[in-house]
Scaffold this motif. Structure first.
Motif, mmCIF file in Angstrom:
data_model
loop_
_atom_site.group_PDB
_atom_site.id
_atom_site.type_symbol
_atom_site.label_atom_id
_atom_site.label_comp_id
_atom_site.label_asym_id
_atom_site.label_seq_id
_atom_site.Cartn_x
_atom_site.Cartn_y
_atom_site.Cartn_z
ATOM 1 N N ARG A 46 56.844 36.976 31.779
ATOM 2 C CA ARG A 46 55.460 37.106 31.288
ATOM 3 C C ARG A 46 54.456 36.708 32.358
ATOM 4 N NH1 ARG A 46 56.294 34.763 25.182
ATOM 5 N NH2 ARG A 46 57.138 36.689 24.327
ATOM 6 N N ARG A 47 54.748 35.615 33.072
ATOM 7 C CA ARG A 47 53.839 35.200 34.147
ATOM 8 C C ARG A 47 53.796 36.255 35.243
ATOM 9 N NH1 ARG A 47 56.388 30.512 35.994
ATOM 10 N NH2 ARG A 47 57.577 30.195 34.124
ATOM 11 N N THR A 48 54.951 36.777 35.603
ATOM 12 C CA THR A 48 55.016 37.813 36.631
ATOM 13 C C THR A 48 54.261 39.056 36.190
ATOM 14 O OG1 THR A 48 57.185 36.990 37.305
ATOM 15 C CG2 THR A 48 56.584 39.195 38.043
ATOM 16 N N GLN A 49 54.404 39.411 34.927
ATOM 17 C CA GLN A 49 53.701 40.572 34.391
ATOM 18 C C GLN A 49 52.187 40.361 34.453
ATOM 19 O OE1 GLN A 49 54.309 41.269 30.234
ATOM 20 N NE2 GLN A 49 53.693 43.399 30.355
ATOM 21 N N VAL A 51 50.549 38.466 36.579
ATOM 22 C CA VAL A 51 50.150 38.558 37.987
ATOM 23 C C VAL A 51 50.123 40.016 38.428
ATOM 24 C CG1 VAL A 51 50.883 38.023 40.342
ATOM 25 C CG2 VAL A 51 50.938 36.239 38.591
ATOM 26 N N ASP A 52 51.139 40.778 38.044
ATOM 27 C CA ASP A 52 51.182 42.199 38.406
ATOM 28 C C ASP A 52 50.014 42.966 37.787
ATOM 29 O OD1 ASP A 52 53.408 41.809 39.923
ATOM 30 O OD2 ASP A 52 54.824 42.619 38.445
ATOM 31 N N LYS A 53 49.698 42.627 36.559
ATOM 32 C CA LYS A 53 48.586 43.310 35.878
ATOM 33 C C LYS A 53 47.277 43.011 36.605
ATOM 34 C CE LYS A 53 46.458 43.931 31.380
ATOM 35 N NZ LYS A 53 46.447 43.534 29.975
ATOM 36 N N GLN A 54 47.084 41.749 36.987
ATOM 37 C CA GLN A 54 45.872 41.386 37.716
ATOM 38 C C GLN A 54 45.824 42.100 39.061
ATOM 39 O OE1 GLN A 54 43.271 39.610 36.555
ATOM 40 N NE2 GLN A 54 42.261 40.239 38.444
ATOM 41 N N SER A 55 46.948 42.160 39.749
ATOM 42 C CA SER A 55 47.000 42.861 41.038
ATOM 43 C C SER A 55 46.670 44.341 40.852
ATOM 44 C CB SER A 55 48.378 42.715 41.668
ATOM 45 O OG SER A 55 48.651 41.386 41.973
ATOM 46 N N SER A 56 47.190 44.906 39.787
ATOM 47 C CA SER A 56 46.922 46.314 39.499
ATOM 48 C C SER A 56 45.434 46.540 39.240
ATOM 49 C CB SER A 56 47.752 46.751 38.290
ATOM 50 O OG SER A 56 47.426 48.057 37.920
ATOM 51 N N GLU A 57 44.825 45.639 38.461
ATOM 52 C CA GLU A 57 43.395 45.765 38.191
ATOM 53 C C GLU A 57 42.584 45.622 39.475
ATOM 54 O OE1 GLU A 57 41.868 46.593 35.347
ATOM 55 O OE2 GLU A 57 43.863 46.853 34.474
ATOM 56 N N ASP A 58 42.969 44.675 40.325
ATOM 57 C CA ASP A 58 42.276 44.494 41.604
ATOM 58 C C ASP A 58 42.396 45.749 42.462
ATOM 59 O OD1 ASP A 58 41.641 41.952 40.778
ATOM 60 O OD2 ASP A 58 43.157 40.954 42.019
#
Length: 97
Positions: A46-49, A51-58
């Motif tokens: 969940r934490r990795t997801q 972080v990945d979601k935030q990276s994707s949004e960025d």
């Protein structure tokens, strides 16, 4: 059956019950440890997801900015090509005269 036989059977029954309960508790302990490990892994995922979601949004924001710049440059280039095309048509007409 006499009292000694009952005491012996009761002792054997108590041993078997204790033995089987010990086995059950051992496997429950293993199950609880497994559940804890799975919970830890799920939390990590969940934490990795997140972080990945935030990276994707960025990346989407960054790409949107880059696309605006590229689109603007392409539009300017297209306008210059249109101007050159008109100039070429004008020159061709002058040459024909």
């Amino acid at each position: 059956m006499n009292v000694e036989t009952y005491k012996f059977l009761l002792g054997v029954a108590a041993f078997l019950i204790t033995f089987f309960l010990g086995g059950i508790l051992y496997f429950l302990k293993i199950q609880i440890n497994t559940i804890k490990e799975v919970k830890t892994l799920v939390d990590f995922i969940r934490r990795t997801q997140a972080v990945d979601k935030q990276s994707s949004e960025d990346m989407k924001v960054s790409c949107a900015k880059t696309h605006k710049i590229v689109d603007k440059r392409l539009d300017e280039h297209g306008e210059r090509l249109d101007k050159h095309e008109k100039d070429i048509v004008i020159l061709k007409e002058r040459i024909k005269k």
